[in-house]
Design an enzyme around this catalytic site. Structure first.
Site, PDB file in Angstrom:
ATOM      1  N   HIS A 268       0.847  -1.192   0.000  1.00 35.96           N
ATOM      2  CA  HIS A 268       0.000   0.000   0.000  1.00 35.96           C
ATOM      3  C   HIS A 268       0.884   1.244   0.000  1.00 35.96           C
ATOM      4  CE1 HIS A 268      -2.395  -3.303   1.621  1.00 35.96           C
ATOM      5  NE2 HIS A 268      -3.464  -2.661   1.158  1.00 35.96           N
TER       6      HIS A 268
ATOM      7  N   ASP B 154      -6.695 -10.816   0.359  1.00 39.13           N
ATOM      8  CA  ASP B 154      -6.628  -9.384   0.075  1.00 39.13           C
ATOM      9  C   ASP B 154      -6.122  -8.586   1.276  1.00 39.13           C
ATOM     10  OD1 ASP B 154      -8.727  -9.101   1.882  1.00 39.13           O
ATOM     11  OD2 ASP B 154     -10.234  -8.630   0.362  1.00 39.13           O
ATOM     12  N   SER B 155      -6.235  -7.267   1.206  1.00 35.75           N
ATOM     13  CA  SER B 155      -5.709  -6.389   2.253  1.00 35.75           C
ATOM     14  C   SER B 155      -6.359  -6.629   3.610  1.00 35.75           C
ATOM     15  CB  SER B 155      -5.905  -4.925   1.847  1.00 35.75           C
ATOM     16  OG  SER B 155      -5.277  -4.660   0.611  1.00 35.75           O
TER      17      SER B 155
END
Length: 207
Positions: free
Chosen positions: A79, A122-123
């Protein structure tokens, strides 16, 4: 959590199977078009949408029929620290454990085409599937035998837990650095502050 994982796996499998059906249908249609084209004067692809669509279908068909295979191993979800609050990046997952498979070919210009499916965490540490078609223009740097670099795009469909696993179209850029059968490949997902702006990358092995 058990329900979420079960639902995610079920929806992921449904998405992968349905996408495979779509690819197969597209490939079959394109193969029929290729047969028709071969019996007439060769066409030249211009800028009109019908020619581009026909060219895309033909590329999908040729890739679907290719005997070459790829495996994908997701390695990082980064990110962009310039576009996120620290409290968010501190709790986001950046180790996208997962796996993927694809079929690929290199065309007469040595450009890469692929049909692929991948699933990863995923995140938010939830399962996320993605399927699609990828294309990269390849470049061989100087006299470095075995090395290739590529840049291109993918036309994909994904589904996420935070969007109730509704299929979402996702066109993205692609890049890769390759040596022989091994590649480091990735994409950058654009976005706004605290949303998107993610580098997602994986290792790719061909055989």
């Amino acid at each position: 959590m058990k329900f979420d994982l079960t639902a995610a796996c079920t929806l992921s499998a449904t998405l992968l199977v349905s996408s495979g059906t779509v690819f197969a249908t597209t490939a079959n249609t394109a193969n029929k078009s290729l047969t028709t084209i071969e019996s007439h004067t060769p066409i030249s692809y211009g800028n009109n949408s019908s020619s581009l669509w026909e060219k895309f279908n033909n590329n999908v068909a040729l890739t679907w029929d290719a005997p070459n295979n790829e495996l994908y191993l997701p390695v990082i979800t980064w990110h962009n620290r310039h576009t996120y609050d620290k409290e968010k990046t501190d709790r986001y997952n950046e180790r996208p454990w997962g796996f993927g498979y694809g079929k690929y070919r290199y065309d007469e210009d040595n450009d890469w085409h692929s049909l692929y499916a991948m699933a990863f965490m995923d995140s938010h540490n939830r399962l996320e599937p993605i399927v699609g078609y990828g294309f990269q223009k390849m470049w061989i740097p100087g006299d470095l035998e075995g090395f290739r670099m590529g840049i291109g795009f993918t036309l994909s469909v994904t589904a996420r837990h935070d969007y109730y696993y509704v299929p979402i179209p996702l066109p993205l850029p692609l890049f890769s650095i390759e040596y022989d059968r091994l590649s480091f490949q990735g994409t950058y997902i654009p976005g706004t502050y605290n949303n998107g702006n993610v580098l997602f990358a994986w290792l790719r092995w061909q055989w």
